[in-house]
Design a protein around this motif. Structure first.
Motif, PDB file in Angstrom:
ATOM      1  N   ARG A  69       0.837  -1.200   0.000  1.00 34.09           N
ATOM      2  CA  ARG A  69       0.000   0.000   0.000  1.00 34.09           C
ATOM      3  C   ARG A  69       0.870   1.248   0.000  1.00 34.09           C
ATOM      4  N   VAL A  70       1.904   1.257   0.842  1.00 34.49           N
ATOM      5  CA  VAL A  70       2.816   2.400   0.914  1.00 34.49           C
ATOM      6  C   VAL A  70       3.546   2.585  -0.412  1.00 34.49           C
ATOM      7  N   GLU A  73       1.539   4.122  -3.195  1.00 32.51           N
ATOM      8  CA  GLU A  73       1.411   5.574  -3.054  1.00 32.51           C
ATOM      9  C   GLU A  73       2.713   6.286  -3.403  1.00 32.51           C
ATOM     10  N   GLN A  74       3.834   5.759  -2.921  1.00 34.38           N
ATOM     11  CA  GLN A  74       5.121   6.439  -3.087  1.00 34.38           C
ATOM     12  C   GLN A  74       5.780   6.164  -4.437  1.00 34.38           C
ATOM     13  N   VAL A 141      11.562   3.749   2.081  1.00 36.99           N
ATOM     14  CA  VAL A 141      10.434   3.934   3.004  1.00 36.99           C
ATOM     15  C   VAL A 141      10.982   4.230   4.395  1.00 36.99           C
ATOM     16  N   ASP A 143       8.694   5.448   7.169  1.00 33.15           N
ATOM     17  CA  ASP A 143       7.698   5.379   8.230  1.00 33.15           C
ATOM     18  C   ASP A 143       7.155   3.966   8.375  1.00 33.15           C
ATOM     19  N   LEU A 149       4.675  -3.177   8.213  1.00 28.59           N
ATOM     20  CA  LEU A 149       4.875  -3.127   6.765  1.00 28.59           C
ATOM     21  C   LEU A 149       5.134  -4.484   6.125  1.00 28.59           C
TER      22      LEU A 149
END
Length: 156
Positions: A69-70, A73-74, A141, A143, A149
């Motif tokens: 998911r991260v 987005e990134q 990444v 965070d 994660l």
């Protein structure tokens, strides 16, 4: 702990942690497969299978809801790769369900062995592809914790 540590308290980049988790899962699968031939293999099979299957499921579920998911987005250019990997996770989940069903039957050792052989080949391909495509992006990444994660804590 130093005051300058990252907010996630992650000391190793996430992509490198992914590799360590994959190494650990490979070792656990190898131990499970080797245990099938031990004198207590059939008796211990269900417990060992459930432990491994649970860890692998947590890892893939964690990736799907966390790191993937991260990354979507990134690094939106990775979305097709993430979709392929998520589809692999569904195939692996189906194999794990078959392993758990077969492990429930003490006479199912040969069936479990065949499923684990196939799972080993599938996971090797999956892990190599995932590492090749995602490690650099994961290392960027900052965070989140490893467990948030990647679904499991970093193996000791």
């Amino acid at each position: 702990m130093h005051p300058w540590t990252e907010p996630s308290d992650r000391l190793t980049a996430l992509g490198n942690q992914l590799i360590e988790i994959h190494l650990w899962l490979r070792e656990e699968l190898a131990a499970l497969r080797a245990g099938l031939d031990s004198p207590t293999g059939a008796r211990d099979l269900r417990a060992h299978c459930l432990t491994f299957c649970s860890a692998l499921t947590r890892h893939h579920t964690g990736e799907d809801g966390g790191a993937f998911r991260v990354l979507a987005e990134q690094a939106p250019q990775l979305r097709p790769v993430l979709d392929e990997l998520a589809a692999d996770h569904e195939v692996v989940a189906a194999v794990l369900r078959r392993v758990e069903e077969l492990a429930a039957d003490p006479a199912g050792v040969d069936g479990v062995r065949a499923e684990l052989d196939g799972l080993s080949a599938l996971l090797e391909s999956h892990f190599v592809y995932e590492e090749k495509k995602l490690v650099a992006a994961l290392n960027a990444v900052r965070d989140g914790t490893t467990e948030e994660l990647l679904g499991v804590p970093l193996p000791e």
